[in-house]
Design an enzyme around this catalytic site. Structure first.
Site, PDB file in Angstrom:
ATOM      1  N   CYS A 140      10.727  -5.930   2.130  1.00 44.41           N
ATOM      2  CA  CYS A 140       9.761  -4.871   3.353  1.00 44.41           C
ATOM      3  C   CYS A 140       8.345  -4.929   2.753  1.00 44.41           C
ATOM      4  O   CYS A 140       7.470  -4.957   3.377  1.00 44.41           O
ATOM      5  CB  CYS A 140      10.580  -3.771   3.881  1.00 44.41           C
ATOM      6  SG  CYS A 140      11.333  -2.935   2.519  1.00 44.41           S
ATOM      7  N   HIS A 220       8.332   3.514   4.120  1.00 44.64           N
ATOM      8  CA  HIS A 220       7.691   3.645   3.025  1.00 44.64           C
ATOM      9  C   HIS A 220       6.205   3.801   3.193  1.00 44.64           C
ATOM     10  O   HIS A 220       5.617   3.686   4.497  1.00 44.64           O
ATOM     11  CB  HIS A 220       7.755   2.316   2.387  1.00 44.64           C
ATOM     12  CG  HIS A 220       8.931   1.544   1.961  1.00 44.64           C
ATOM     13  ND1 HIS A 220       9.915   2.127   0.940  1.00 44.64           N
ATOM     14  CD2 HIS A 220       9.668   0.418   2.510  1.00 44.64           C
ATOM     15  CE1 HIS A 220      11.091   1.657   1.188  1.00 44.64           C
ATOM     16  NE2 HIS A 220      10.887   0.109   1.558  1.00 44.64           N
TER      17      HIS A 220
END
Ligand code: NAD
Length: 337
Positions: A140, A220
């Site tokens: 990711c 994130h």
């Protein structure tokens, strides 16, 4: 129609399955699971043929009243391609199975780059995966960085990228990662694995990365500094990034100040599972100081790799070029706010 199998039906696998099922040129031939649980129940409810990943566990599914179509070996044999979405390291164990049936396979970012012929990001290196048998869709974070760095490198040239990745401690359903309350330099040594991982997509790009972990589950956040060869204005950078279909520039007037509001926004827009497939870049954060570009971006760890997996299928099977594949994928799943 390309016949696609999914082995490993967890956070990533179930999302790839849904995305594949929506593609006009793909057929989801089945998903394999190790044990019956709520995800197995849902797969069956959605009409996805469910296969047992471990033959000896077939009776467990029967006991749970879940109908099973067969074993993972049968699934792999019937497919044109397998998308392995098993936990890190299990994909490596599964490689021999895919080779035994001569079925090409995609793996996820938790696997080692050495396992595969090529690591993949649709924007970064689609062409390199064309015709390959074993391809790794990068993690990711690496996906988020590759999408951002590709246009900057092409348009201005990158002298050096420096990124601090503030990473979520676990996914919302990952109770095994918590409860936690800390802020960790992670790893405490430099570089974090992300910089070298970006180099599997852009081998010559100069990049240093530092990693941190925080007690959050939503997304994130990257603090990005890219030193550029040619110096654009802030407005030019904004215009360049706004053209990229998988980058979302958060307009200041949306008043989105963090991951919480981004997820709320995704829910309000009826995104499945509140997924955000795009990098979310705060437009206001895009700043130039001499030749240094600065910005903040948020990355939804559970979903940004999903369109990339769909594109990697077409690259491996040779059913579309980069532009056509990205367009079809985006259209079918609804990328772009
Ligand atoms: P997960 O634990 O949510 O799902 C993995 C699934 O595979 C589970 O359902 C598990 O029961 C099943 N499984 C375990 N062993 C198996 C086997 N031998 N055969 C078939 N199925 C098996 O994990 P995840 O988060 O979906 O991660 C999968 C991969 O994707 C990893 O490589 C990970 O690094 C990568 N990835 C994860 C994220 C994320 O944020 N979750 C983001 C990008 C990439």
């Amino acid at each position: 129609m390309s016949k696609v199998a999914i082995n490993g039906y967890g956070t990533i696998g179930k999302r790839v399955a849904d995305a594949v099922a929506l593609q006009p040129d793909m057929e989801l031939v089945g998903v394999a699971k190790t044990r019956p649980n709520h995800e197995a129940e849902t797969a069956v409810a959605k009409g996805y043929p469910l296969y047992a990943a471990i033959e000896e566990r077939l009776p467990l599914f029967e006991e749970a009243g879940i109908e099973v179509a067969g074993t993972v070996e049968e699934l792999v044999e019937s497919a044109d391609i397998v998308v392995d979405c098993c936990p890190s390291g299990i994909g490596a164990d599964n490689k021999a199975l895919y080779e035994a049936y001569d079925t090409p396979a995609l793996y996820q970012g938790g696997e080692s780059a050495d396992l595969v012929d090529v690591s993949f990001n649709a924007r970064g290196n689609f062409e390199q995966a064309e015709g390959a048998d074993h391809v790794r869709v990068v993690s990711c974070n690496t996906t988020g960085l590759s999408r951002l760095l590709a246009p900057l490198q092409e348009e201005y040239g990158v002298k050096k990228a420096r990124v601090t990745l503030v990473r979520r401690g676990g996914d919302p359903g990952q109770t095994s990662r918590g409860p936690i309350n800390d802020i960790l330099p992670n790893p405490v040594t430099l570089p974090s694995h992300h910089g070298p991982d970006v180099n599997t997509i852009f081998p010559d790009l100069a990049i240093d990365t530092l990693g941190m972990k925080v007690p959050a589950t939503l997304m994130h956040t990257h603090s990005v500094n890219v030193q550029l060869e040619e110096v654009p204005t802030e407005e030019e950078v904004k215009a360049l990034l706004a053209e990229e279909s998988r980058l979302f520039l958060i307009p200041p007037e949306y008043d989105i100040d963090g991951a919480g509001k981004l997820k709320e926004f995704a829910m309000d827009r009826d995104r499945p599972r509140a997924d955000i497939w795009e990098n979310c870049i705060w437009e206001e954060s895009i700043s130039m100081e001499d030749d240094d570009l600065y910005l903040f971006q948020a990355i939804h760890q559970e979903s940004d790799v999903i369109p990339e997996n769909v594109d990697a299928i077409r690259a491996v099977l040779g059913t579309a070029d980069r532009e056509a594949s990205i367009e079809t994928t985006n259209e079918a799943i609804g990328v772009g706010f």
